[in-house]
Scaffold this motif. Structure first.
Motif, short mmCIF file in Angstrom:
data_model
loop_
_atom_site.label_atom_id
_atom_site.label_comp_id
_atom_site.label_asym_id
_atom_site.label_seq_id
_atom_site.Cartn_x
_atom_site.Cartn_y
_atom_site.Cartn_z
N GLN B 32 7.18 39.59 -120.50
CA GLN B 32 6.57 40.85 -121.16
C GLN B 32 6.01 40.70 -122.78
OE1 GLN B 32 9.08 44.09 -122.22
NE2 GLN B 32 7.79 45.53 -121.07
N ALA B 33 6.64 39.89 -123.51
CA ALA B 33 6.06 39.51 -124.77
C ALA B 33 4.87 38.61 -124.72
CB ALA B 33 7.31 39.09 -125.69
N ALA B 34 5.06 37.64 -124.16
CA ALA B 34 4.18 36.58 -123.75
C ALA B 34 2.69 37.31 -123.29
CB ALA B 34 4.48 35.49 -122.93
N SER B 35 2.97 38.14 -122.45
CA SER B 35 1.87 38.88 -121.69
C SER B 35 1.07 39.62 -122.84
CB SER B 35 2.24 39.66 -120.54
OG SER B 35 3.15 39.00 -119.62
N MET B 36 1.87 40.40 -123.58
CA MET B 36 1.36 41.36 -124.68
C MET B 36 0.72 40.46 -125.69
SD MET B 36 4.63 44.26 -125.03
CE MET B 36 4.02 44.97 -126.49
N LEU B 37 1.11 39.37 -125.95
CA LEU B 37 0.65 38.51 -126.99
C LEU B 37 -0.78 37.95 -126.35
CD1 LEU B 37 1.06 36.85 -129.48
CD2 LEU B 37 1.67 34.90 -128.31
N ILE B 38 -0.92 37.43 -125.17
CA ILE B 38 -2.06 37.17 -124.61
C ILE B 38 -3.07 38.32 -124.62
CG2 ILE B 38 -3.22 36.41 -122.29
CD1 ILE B 38 -0.48 34.88 -121.93
N ILE B 39 -2.63 39.58 -124.09
CA ILE B 39 -3.64 40.59 -124.19
C ILE B 39 -4.15 41.16 -125.49
CG2 ILE B 39 -3.84 43.06 -123.62
CD1 ILE B 39 -1.68 42.68 -121.37
N ALA B 40 -3.13 40.92 -126.56
CA ALA B 40 -3.51 41.24 -127.86
C ALA B 40 -4.65 40.15 -128.44
CB ALA B 40 -2.43 40.92 -128.91
N LEU B 41 -4.33 38.67 -128.04
CA LEU B 41 -5.39 37.55 -128.39
C LEU B 41 -6.79 37.99 -127.75
CD1 LEU B 41 -3.42 34.71 -128.28
CD2 LEU B 41 -4.39 35.41 -130.07
N VAL B 42 -6.63 38.28 -126.55
CA VAL B 42 -7.82 38.82 -125.72
C VAL B 42 -8.74 39.67 -126.35
CG1 VAL B 42 -8.92 39.44 -123.69
CG2 VAL B 42 -6.97 37.61 -123.52
N ILE B 43 -7.82 40.46 -126.90
CA ILE B 43 -8.49 41.77 -127.42
C ILE B 43 -9.10 41.62 -128.87
CG2 ILE B 43 -8.32 44.07 -128.35
CD1 ILE B 43 -6.31 44.65 -125.99
N VAL B 44 -8.33 40.76 -129.61
CA VAL B 44 -8.76 40.43 -131.07
C VAL B 44 -9.66 39.41 -131.25
CG1 VAL B 44 -7.49 39.69 -133.21
CG2 VAL B 44 -6.57 41.47 -131.97
N SER B 45 -9.51 38.35 -130.30
CA SER B 45 -10.20 37.33 -130.73
C SER B 45 -11.88 37.66 -130.60
CB SER B 45 -10.00 36.10 -129.45
OG SER B 45 -10.05 36.69 -128.20
N PRO B 46 -12.51 38.35 -129.70
CA PRO B 46 -13.75 38.46 -129.96
C PRO B 46 -14.25 39.20 -131.42
CG PRO B 46 -13.13 39.44 -127.73
CD PRO B 46 -11.77 38.94 -128.44
N LEU B 47 -13.26 40.23 -131.81
CA LEU B 47 -13.48 40.65 -133.29
C LEU B 47 -13.36 39.66 -134.06
CD1 LEU B 47 -11.43 43.93 -132.69
CD2 LEU B 47 -13.88 43.57 -132.60
N PHE B 48 -12.50 38.83 -134.13
CA PHE B 48 -12.18 37.71 -135.17
C PHE B 48 -13.36 36.73 -134.93
CE2 PHE B 48 -10.41 33.83 -136.41
CZ PHE B 48 -10.01 33.89 -137.57
N LEU B 49 -13.92 36.25 -133.83
CA LEU B 49 -14.94 35.71 -133.83
C LEU B 49 -16.21 36.18 -134.40
CD1 LEU B 49 -15.93 33.67 -130.48
CD2 LEU B 49 -17.83 35.06 -131.72
N LEU B 50 -16.31 37.51 -134.29
CA LEU B 50 -17.53 38.30 -134.56
C LEU B 50 -17.52 38.07 -136.32
CD1 LEU B 50 -19.81 40.73 -134.25
CD2 LEU B 50 -18.22 42.21 -134.58
N ALA B 51 -16.27 38.41 -136.88
CA ALA B 51 -16.01 38.50 -138.31
C ALA B 51 -16.33 36.86 -138.90
CB ALA B 51 -14.47 38.88 -138.75
N VAL B 52 -15.78 35.90 -138.13
CA VAL B 52 -15.92 34.65 -138.45
C VAL B 52 -17.66 34.31 -138.48
CG1 VAL B 52 -15.76 32.12 -137.96
CG2 VAL B 52 -13.59 33.91 -138.09
#
Lengths: 429, 302
Positions: B32-52
């Motif tokens: 469950q924790a790993a899944s949530m982490l992956i989902i969080a990464l998928v959601i956050v990474s485009p935003l992080f990429l945009l900011a970078v």
């Protein structure tokens, strides 16, 4: 008494101001373009207004990707501008639909006589042979090469259209380049532009024409039997093989792999506008070559965004005056030159050393007179390009080539049949 | 107490504390924790990429980095893109577009809250005949996608003479079947006694709505504010179709300018996208408590 006088003079001032505002003729111009072009049009309008204080130029911007939607909305809302920028292959459709008016009588004679043959061809409606649009620029696609990689494989570098690579030579070079250290992809065909733009039809259909077929038969205006003919199937199978072998830069990798760090793409099938960016990054390592011959003859695209005056304009004479002003304006031309714009006017060509003999893009300009094939000047063009782009998308994604081209040809013919052959294109007057 | 005293003190009976149970490895929770982490990464990474990417000065480098881990790293961060975007003059005054978007957002949300909450209240508690039919129609309208009615709407607004301004970007989107239904659902779940007690005290329907039901509907108001706000902020096709000049053009259309016919200015587009994201992010953070509680509440109540 004083208050009444003040009131009366205020009303008079307001009326006078309103009258002066009403006296101005408003000319609306719809255009697309990146921030540089948008600013150039803005400055141009200001210069024209300064010389013509009774005219107000109102610029209507639409993003490149949403230009057709914006135009459709303007048509439906009966809000067509006076002047509109249009992609040349759509001209037949717009004239046939009654949106554009002939411009010969409203454009300055010296500008008309300054047009290159290709410019005249892209602005002329095939049925009545009248000029409906004009541009400062035109366009072409060439084959860019990385000099270092080409030297490594010992490739011959063609100097003119007449000694362009043959299909065999081209494919052999792709094979060799795929094995050169540092080359990730032998060629970038700019799949990154996607299928929402006109790129695929514009840049890839000359490969069909060079191979001996076309998007549509230009006499019978039937696509079945032409687009799905064996030469077209062979040509598209050839392109599919390039993709399957991993030779082509994928769509997801953008549009700069030719000059990106490490120069991962060795060749680029790119527009003339690509030169400025590539040369800035690679300097003398950029080689500009004519498009290869994929059959008995060479073929290259032409046509670009040009200016037409709509039938809705109440002041076509003033609209024409502005278009003439724009095409002669020095600052506007200077900006176009800074973007390595491809000349559509002879005087502009004379001012553009890039395209003159010995210039870096001379071979691109040579193509205009020797191999340029306009996209089908038929009102069904929007359907033709949409169907072909979908077919290419399927083919590049491992679809069956014959089936994809047959489906596209069928769609095109259906559109033509649905419009009763777009008379008088079907021979009926 | 000295150390000596501590040492000589009789050992106290250990208090009965619950034994610390060693947590057993729970595979379900780990997945469950790993899944949530992956989902969080998928959601956050485009935003992080945009900011970078917005901090990179070279648009070609941004493209070259795409598809590699370098897309998430910037070695020489710069604010040059933001400066360029902010100081764009003339036709592309970025601050003006931002202000236009804020005006459209604010007016749409305020208008939407008033109109949709009133409509929802009347459908829930009003004495209107045929409320059930109207409610069914509202729900039916909700399933019609905006794109399918966009061209007829263009014709309507042009005939009404309200093209190229703020009104045309606000008025058509104020009344919404979705938000009317959301308010209806919320109001309908409040106790009937509230309405009857107020009525017995002589309050008019409007008074009951304004003084009793509306103050109780903060979670619904927050939810609708956020959803309407995001919708208004992200409008793209509609403003392209109905705006003619820069006067009332929103930021979403301004960003599209960076995607030209021959060139795409990724550096400025990224910086502009970050700037476009910030106000709506602040808007969401301001209302998220009510937003979440409203959604949780809706889930419990079904």
């Amino acid at each position: 008494m004083g208050k009444r006088l003040l009131l009366a003079s205020s009303v008079a001032a307001i009326l006078a101001f309103s009258a002066s505002a009403e006296a101005k003729t408003v000319i609306k111009m719809m255009h697309q373009g990146d921030p540089g072009w948008v600013a150039a049009y803005g400055d141009l309008a200001k210069r024209f207004e300064a010389e013509n204080p009774d005219v107000d130029i109102e610029l209507i911007y639409a993003p490149h990707d949403a230009y057709n939607e914006k135009f459709s909305a303007a048509v439906m809302a009966k809000q067509l501008p006076d002047i509109m920028e249009l992609d040349a292959p759509f001209l037949a459709n717009y004239v046939w639909s009654g949106y554009l008016a002939p411009i010969k009588d409203v454009i300055d004679a010296d500008v008309l006589s300054d047009m290159t043959e290709s410019n005249i061809a892209q602005g002329t409606y095939a049925i009545d042979k009248q000029l409906y649009a004009i541009g400062l620029t035109d366009s072409s696609v060439v084959l860019y090469g990385n000099r270092k990689y080409l030297e490594k494989i010992g490739a011959r570098i063609p100097k003119s259209v007449d000694d362009a690579w043959t299909r065999e030579e081209f494919e052999a070079n792709l094979e060799k380049l795929s094995k050169v250290e540092g080359v990730k992809w032998p060629i970038d065909t700019f799949r990154g532009y996607g299928i929402k733009t006109e790129w695929i039809t514009y840049a890839y259909s000359p490969i069909l024409q060079s191979a001996g077929c076309d998007l549509i038969d230009r006499k019978s205006w039937k696509s079945e039997g032409m687009l799905d003919s064996q030469p077209c199937v062979d040509a598209m199978t050839m392109m599919q093989n390039w993709v399957n072998k991993g030779w082509v830069v994928p769509q997801s990798s953008g549009t700069n792999q030719f000059y990106a760090e490490g120069h991962p793409a060795a060749l680029a099938l790119g527009g003339h506008w690509f030169y400025a960016e590539a040369a800035a990054a690679m300097k003398d390592d950029v080689v500009v070559m004519p498009l290869p011959k994929f059959g008995a003859k060479g073929a290259s695209p032409d046509g670009t965004w040009i200016w037409g005056i709509t039938t809705a304009s109440k002041h076509p004479d003033i609209a024409g005056k502005f278009v003439s002003f724009m095409l002669k304006d020095k600052a506007y031309r200077d900006y176009a030159k800074s973007q390595s714009a491809y000349p559509g006017l002879k005087s502009f060509a004379a001012e553009s050393p890039l395209y003159a003999p010995g210039g870096a893009l001379a071979v691109a300009f040579e193509q205009a007179s020797k191999t340029a094939v306009p996209r089908p000047p038929h009102p069904a063009y929007p359907a033709i390009t949409a169907a072909y782009m979908q077919a290419v998308d399927k083919i590049f994604n491992k679809g069956d080539v014959k089936q994809a081209l047959s489906d596209a040809a069928q769609k095109i013919d259906e559109d033509i049949a649905d419009n009763d052959g777009y008379p008088p294109f079907n021979g009926e007057q | 107490m000295s150390d000596t005293a501590l040492a000589s003190a009789p050992l106290a009976q250990p208090a009965k504390v619950p034994a610390i149970r060693r947590k057993r490895f729970n595979a379900y929770r780990a997945i469950q924790a790993a899944s949530m982490l992956i989902i969080a990464l998928v959601i956050v990474s485009p935003l992080f990429l945009l900011a970078v990417a917005s901090l990179k000065d070279d648009r070609f480098q941004i493209l070259a980095d795409m598809g590699t881990f370098r897309a998430f790293w910037v070695s020489n961060p710069t604010l040059a893109n933001f400066a360029e975007v902010a100081h764009f003059s003339g036709e592309l005054a970025f601050g003006r577009y931002l202000l236009n978007s804020l005006i459209i957002l604010f007016a749409t949300v305020v208008g939407g809250l008033v109109v949709n909450s009133m409509a929802g209240f009347v459908l829930a508690w009003g004495s209107l005949r045929g409320r059930a039919v109207i409610l069914a129609l509202v729900i039916a309208l909700y399933v019609i996608p905006q794109e399918s009615i966009i061209m007829p709407l263009v014709i309507m607004v042009s005939r009404a003479g309200i093209t190229d301004g703020f009104a045309v970007q606000i008025v058509p989107w104020i009344a919404s079947p979705l938000y009317t239904f959301l308010f209806y659902q919320f109001f309908a779940q409040l106790p009937k006694d509230l309405f009857e007690a107020a009525e017995m005290d002589g309050a008019s329907v409007f008074r009951v709505y304004r003084s009793i039901f509306l103050p109780l509907s903060l979670p619904a108001l927050a939810t609708v504010s956020i959803l309407m706000g995001i919708e208004a902020w992200n409008q793209y096709l509609w403003p392209i179709l109905v705006t003619q000049t820069d006067y009332a053009r929103p930021i979403s259309v301004a960003i599209a300018t960076f995607f030209g016919q021959d060139s795409i200015f990724w550096d400025r587009a990224m910086a502009a996208s970050v700037l476009m994201m910030l106000p709506i992010l602040a808007f969401y953070l301001a209302f998220q408590r009510w937003f979440v509680s409203s959604f949780v509440g809706s889930a419990i109540k079904g």
